[in-house]
Design a protein around this motif. Structure first.
Motif, PDB file in Angstrom:
ATOM      1  N   LYS A  76     -21.138  -6.148   6.089  1.00  0.00           N
ATOM      2  CA  LYS A  76     -22.480  -6.532   5.662  1.00  0.00           C
ATOM      3  C   LYS A  76     -23.236  -5.369   5.047  1.00  0.00           C
ATOM      4  O   LYS A  76     -24.154  -5.558   4.270  1.00  0.00           O
ATOM      5  CB  LYS A  76     -23.265  -7.087   6.848  1.00  0.00           C
ATOM      6  N   ASN A  77     -22.854  -4.157   5.384  1.00  0.00           N
ATOM      7  CA  ASN A  77     -23.568  -2.992   4.898  1.00  0.00           C
ATOM      8  C   ASN A  77     -23.147  -2.626   3.473  1.00  0.00           C
ATOM      9  O   ASN A  77     -23.992  -2.426   2.608  1.00  0.00           O
ATOM     10  CB  ASN A  77     -23.327  -1.806   5.846  1.00  0.00           C
ATOM     11  N   CYS A  78     -21.825  -2.540   3.217  1.00  0.00           N
ATOM     12  CA  CYS A  78     -21.371  -2.064   1.901  1.00  0.00           C
ATOM     13  C   CYS A  78     -20.717  -3.155   1.053  1.00  0.00           C
ATOM     14  O   CYS A  78     -20.547  -2.977  -0.142  1.00  0.00           O
ATOM     15  CB  CYS A  78     -20.394  -0.894   2.073  1.00  0.00           C
ATOM     16  N   GLY A  79     -20.316  -4.278   1.641  1.00  0.00           N
ATOM     17  CA  GLY A  79     -19.736  -5.376   0.877  1.00  0.00           C
ATOM     18  C   GLY A  79     -18.254  -5.221   0.565  1.00  0.00           C
ATOM     19  O   GLY A  79     -17.716  -5.969  -0.236  1.00  0.00           O
ATOM     20  N   PHE A  80     -17.574  -4.285   1.221  1.00  0.00           N
ATOM     21  CA  PHE A  80     -16.149  -4.065   0.970  1.00  0.00           C
ATOM     22  C   PHE A  80     -15.301  -4.811   1.988  1.00  0.00           C
ATOM     23  O   PHE A  80     -15.703  -5.018   3.133  1.00  0.00           O
ATOM     24  CB  PHE A  80     -15.825  -2.566   1.052  1.00  0.00           C
TER      25      PHE A  80
END
Length: 61
Positions: free
Chosen positions: A45-49
């Motif tokens: 959720k933080n970086c989308g990876f």
């Protein structure tokens, strides 16, 4: 082989069976990109990876 003396209600039967799922905790792992804690096998959720690829475009911080 013996038989049950009386019928178990569906609620009593199902509540007994549901106890086995309460024993395990969710699989929380560290994201290899941003090192935040996330649920396993899901997009961070933080970086989308996910698996080294950007799945969800996130706003740069």
């Amino acid at each position: 082989m013996g038989n049950p003396a009386r019928k178990f209600s569906k609620g009593r039967r199902d509540s007994r069976r549901a106890q086995t799922f309460k024993l395990s905790a969710p699989g929380i792992v560290e994201c290899p990109q941003c090192h935040e804690m996330k649920l396993g096998h899901r997009v961070c959720k933080n970086c989308g990876f996910y698996k080294g690829k950007e799945i969800v475009a996130t706003e740069a911080k």
